[in-house]
Design an enzyme around this catalytic site. Sequence first.
Site, PDB file in Angstrom:
ATOM      1  N   GLU A 115      36.303  30.262  25.610  1.00 31.72           N
ATOM      2  CA  GLU A 115      35.269  31.195  26.052  1.00 31.72           C
ATOM      3  C   GLU A 115      34.148  31.342  25.008  1.00 31.72           C
ATOM      4  O   GLU A 115      32.979  31.433  25.369  1.00 31.72           O
ATOM      5  CB  GLU A 115      35.915  32.553  26.369  1.00 31.72           C
ATOM      6  CG  GLU A 115      36.828  32.463  27.592  1.00 31.72           C
ATOM      7  CD  GLU A 115      37.635  33.720  27.858  1.00 31.72           C
ATOM      8  OE1 GLU A 115      37.511  34.705  27.100  1.00 31.72           O
ATOM      9  OE2 GLU A 115      38.390  33.713  28.850  1.00 31.72           O
ATOM     10  N   ARG A 127      42.246  43.658  23.729  1.00 31.11           N
ATOM     11  CA  ARG A 127      42.924  43.913  25.010  1.00 31.11           C
ATOM     12  C   ARG A 127      43.430  45.360  25.070  1.00 31.11           C
ATOM     13  O   ARG A 127      43.333  46.015  26.109  1.00 31.11           O
ATOM     14  CB  ARG A 127      44.104  42.949  25.201  1.00 31.11           C
ATOM     15  CG  ARG A 127      43.755  41.471  25.213  1.00 31.11           C
ATOM     16  CD  ARG A 127      43.098  40.996  26.459  1.00 31.11           C
ATOM     17  NE  ARG A 127      43.884  41.244  27.646  1.00 31.11           N
ATOM     18  CZ  ARG A 127      43.464  40.945  28.882  1.00 31.11           C
ATOM     19  NH1 ARG A 127      42.275  40.386  29.079  1.00 31.11           N
ATOM     20  NH2 ARG A 127      44.201  41.200  29.931  1.00 31.11           N
ATOM     21  N   HIS A 154      35.315  42.425  29.565  1.00 30.51           N
ATOM     22  CA  HIS A 154      36.235  41.281  29.590  1.00 30.51           C
ATOM     23  C   HIS A 154      36.707  41.041  28.162  1.00 30.51           C
ATOM     24  O   HIS A 154      35.950  41.267  27.214  1.00 30.51           O
ATOM     25  CB  HIS A 154      35.504  40.021  30.084  1.00 30.51           C
ATOM     26  CG  HIS A 154      36.263  38.751  29.800  1.00 30.51           C
ATOM     27  ND1 HIS A 154      37.211  38.254  30.657  1.00 30.51           N
ATOM     28  CD2 HIS A 154      36.244  37.910  28.722  1.00 30.51           C
ATOM     29  CE1 HIS A 154      37.744  37.161  30.118  1.00 30.51           C
ATOM     30  NE2 HIS A 154      37.173  36.933  28.946  1.00 30.51           N
ATOM     31  N   PHE A 209      39.778  37.089  45.273  1.00 35.51           N
ATOM     32  CA  PHE A 209      38.618  37.825  44.761  1.00 35.51           C
ATOM     33  C   PHE A 209      37.651  36.934  43.980  1.00 35.51           C
ATOM     34  O   PHE A 209      36.650  37.421  43.443  1.00 35.51           O
ATOM     35  CB  PHE A 209      39.072  38.992  43.875  1.00 35.51           C
ATOM     36  CG  PHE A 209      39.995  38.599  42.737  1.00 35.51           C
ATOM     37  CD1 PHE A 209      39.493  38.116  41.542  1.00 35.51           C
ATOM     38  CD2 PHE A 209      41.368  38.711  42.878  1.00 35.51           C
ATOM     39  CE1 PHE A 209      40.332  37.749  40.501  1.00 35.51           C
ATOM     40  CE2 PHE A 209      42.227  38.351  41.837  1.00 35.51           C
ATOM     41  CZ  PHE A 209      41.703  37.860  40.646  1.00 35.51           C
ATOM     42  N   LYS A 265      30.247  43.842  30.789  1.00 35.01           N
ATOM     43  CA  LYS A 265      29.886  43.319  32.111  1.00 35.01           C
ATOM     44  C   LYS A 265      28.661  44.039  32.689  1.00 35.01           C
ATOM     45  O   LYS A 265      28.281  45.127  32.217  1.00 35.01           O
ATOM     46  CB  LYS A 265      31.098  43.451  33.042  1.00 35.01           C
ATOM     47  CG  LYS A 265      32.287  42.565  32.655  1.00 35.01           C
ATOM     48  CD  LYS A 265      33.411  42.696  33.690  1.00 35.01           C
ATOM     49  CE  LYS A 265      34.591  41.799  33.384  1.00 35.01           C
ATOM     50  NZ  LYS A 265      35.654  41.914  34.427  1.00 35.01           N
ATOM     51  N   TYR A 289      35.334  31.478  35.084  1.00 35.33           N
ATOM     52  CA  TYR A 289      36.503  32.053  35.762  1.00 35.33           C
ATOM     53  C   TYR A 289      37.294  31.009  36.542  1.00 35.33           C
ATOM     54  O   TYR A 289      38.000  31.353  37.482  1.00 35.33           O
ATOM     55  CB  TYR A 289      36.060  33.177  36.701  1.00 35.33           C
ATOM     56  CG  TYR A 289      35.821  34.512  36.013  1.00 35.33           C
ATOM     57  CD1 TYR A 289      36.816  35.128  35.249  1.00 35.33           C
ATOM     58  CD2 TYR A 289      34.619  35.188  36.162  1.00 35.33           C
ATOM     59  CE1 TYR A 289      36.611  36.361  34.635  1.00 35.33           C
ATOM     60  CE2 TYR A 289      34.407  36.427  35.554  1.00 35.33           C
ATOM     61  CZ  TYR A 289      35.408  37.002  34.787  1.00 35.33           C
ATOM     62  OH  TYR A 289      35.208  38.233  34.199  1.00 35.33           O
ATOM     63  N   ASN A 306      34.732  46.616  36.187  1.00 38.86           N
ATOM     64  CA  ASN A 306      35.622  47.211  35.178  1.00 38.86           C
ATOM     65  C   ASN A 306      35.080  47.060  33.753  1.00 38.86           C
ATOM     66  O   ASN A 306      35.831  47.117  32.787  1.00 38.86           O
ATOM     67  CB  ASN A 306      37.056  46.717  35.339  1.00 38.86           C
ATOM     68  CG  ASN A 306      37.196  45.226  35.138  1.00 38.86           C
ATOM     69  OD1 ASN A 306      36.217  44.547  34.840  1.00 38.86           O
ATOM     70  ND2 ASN A 306      38.405  44.725  35.272  1.00 38.86           N
TER      71      ASN A 306
HETATM   72  P1  GDP Z   1      41.374  41.023  32.816  1.00 36.53           P
HETATM   73  O1  GDP Z   1      41.818  40.030  31.774  1.00 36.53           O
HETATM   74  O2  GDP Z   1      41.993  42.382  32.646  1.00 36.53           O
HETATM   75  O3  GDP Z   1      39.875  41.110  32.957  1.00 36.53           O
HETATM   76  O4  GDP Z   1      41.935  40.513  34.210  1.00 36.53           O
HETATM   77  P2  GDP Z   1      42.079  39.031  34.833  1.00 36.53           P
HETATM   78  O5  GDP Z   1      41.715  37.975  33.835  1.00 36.53           O
HETATM   79  O6  GDP Z   1      43.416  38.960  35.483  1.00 36.53           O
HETATM   80  O7  GDP Z   1      41.004  39.031  36.007  1.00 36.53           O
HETATM   81  C1  GDP Z   1      39.638  38.785  35.748  1.00 36.53           C
HETATM   82  C2  GDP Z   1      38.827  39.801  36.517  1.00 36.53           C
HETATM   83  O8  GDP Z   1      39.031  39.593  37.909  1.00 36.53           O
HETATM   84  C3  GDP Z   1      39.241  41.254  36.261  1.00 36.53           C
HETATM   85  O9  GDP Z   1      38.630  41.837  35.157  1.00 36.53           O
HETATM   86  C4  GDP Z   1      38.838  41.934  37.561  1.00 36.53           C
HETATM   87  O10 GDP Z   1      37.461  42.307  37.537  1.00 36.53           O
HETATM   88  C5  GDP Z   1      39.039  40.842  38.597  1.00 36.53           C
HETATM   89  N1  GDP Z   1      40.338  41.020  39.266  1.00 36.53           N
HETATM   90  C6  GDP Z   1      41.570  40.749  38.769  1.00 36.53           C
HETATM   91  N2  GDP Z   1      42.539  41.032  39.662  1.00 36.53           N
HETATM   92  C7  GDP Z   1      41.883  41.500  40.767  1.00 36.53           C
HETATM   93  C8  GDP Z   1      42.330  41.963  42.053  1.00 36.53           C
HETATM   94  O11 GDP Z   1      43.517  41.999  42.361  1.00 36.53           O
HETATM   95  N3  GDP Z   1      41.335  42.336  42.926  1.00 36.53           N
HETATM   96  C9  GDP Z   1      40.015  42.306  42.603  1.00 36.53           C
HETATM   97  N4  GDP Z   1      39.115  42.694  43.536  1.00 36.53           N
HETATM   98  N5  GDP Z   1      39.572  41.884  41.409  1.00 36.53           N
HETATM   99  C10 GDP Z   1      40.489  41.487  40.505  1.00 36.53           C
END
Ligand code: GDP
Length: 133
Positions: free
Chosen positions: A126, A85, A115, A57, A9, A49, A112
Site C-alpha cells: 500500500e 489498527r 484505513h 460491497f 477517507k 482494494y 468509516n
Molecule cells: P478495515 O481493514 O477495517 O478497513 O476492513 P476491511 O479491509 O475488511 O474492508 C475494507 C473496507 O470495506 C472497510 O473499511 C469498509 O469500509 C468496507 N467493508 C468491509 N466489510 C464490509 C461490509 O460487510 N459491508 C460494507 N458495506 N462495507 C464493508
Amino acid sequence: MEQTLSLIKPDAVERNLIGKIVTVFEENNLTIKEIKKIHVTLEFAQKFYEMHSERPFFKDLCSYISSGPLVAIVLEGDNAIQKNRDLMGATNPSEAQEGTIRKMFAISIDKNSVHGSDSSESSKREIDLFFKQ
Ligand code: GDP
C-alpha cells in the site's frame, strides 16, 4: 521501527477532520513520515482494494473511496501496524470501542473515516501504491 499506511477517507476529509485524526496518531507516538492529499481514480481504487473484488460491497467501496479527496499517510513507530489498527477501532463503527477514531468520527461501515494496513505485506504494497509509483 515499523511503517504502515493510513488513509483519512473522503467522509472525514469532507468534514474537516484531518487535524483531529492526525493528532490521535501523534499523541500515540506514531510519526508522520509522508503525507499527501489526493483524489484517486476509480481504477486506482479497484487496484488498491483488489483483495475485496469478489465481495458484494466492492463496487460501492471503490466508488466511495474515489468520490473525493483523501489523505494518505505513512505512519512510523514501534508496532505501527497494530497500533494504528487499535487506534482505528472496528470496521463497523457501531462495534468500535470508546476512544477509537471510528467510534469518535465514523458515520457508517462504508463511511468509516480511516484505513490502516493489516499486515507488513499489505503495508509495503500500500505504501508502494500511494508513494512510490
Ligand atoms: P478495515 O481493514 O477495517 O478497513 O476492513 P476491511 O479491509 O475488511 O474492508 C475494507 C473496507 O470495506 C472497510 O473499511 C469498509 O469500509 C468496507 N467493508 C468491509 N466489510 C464490509 C461490509 O460487510 N459491508 C460494507 N458495506 N462495507 C464493508
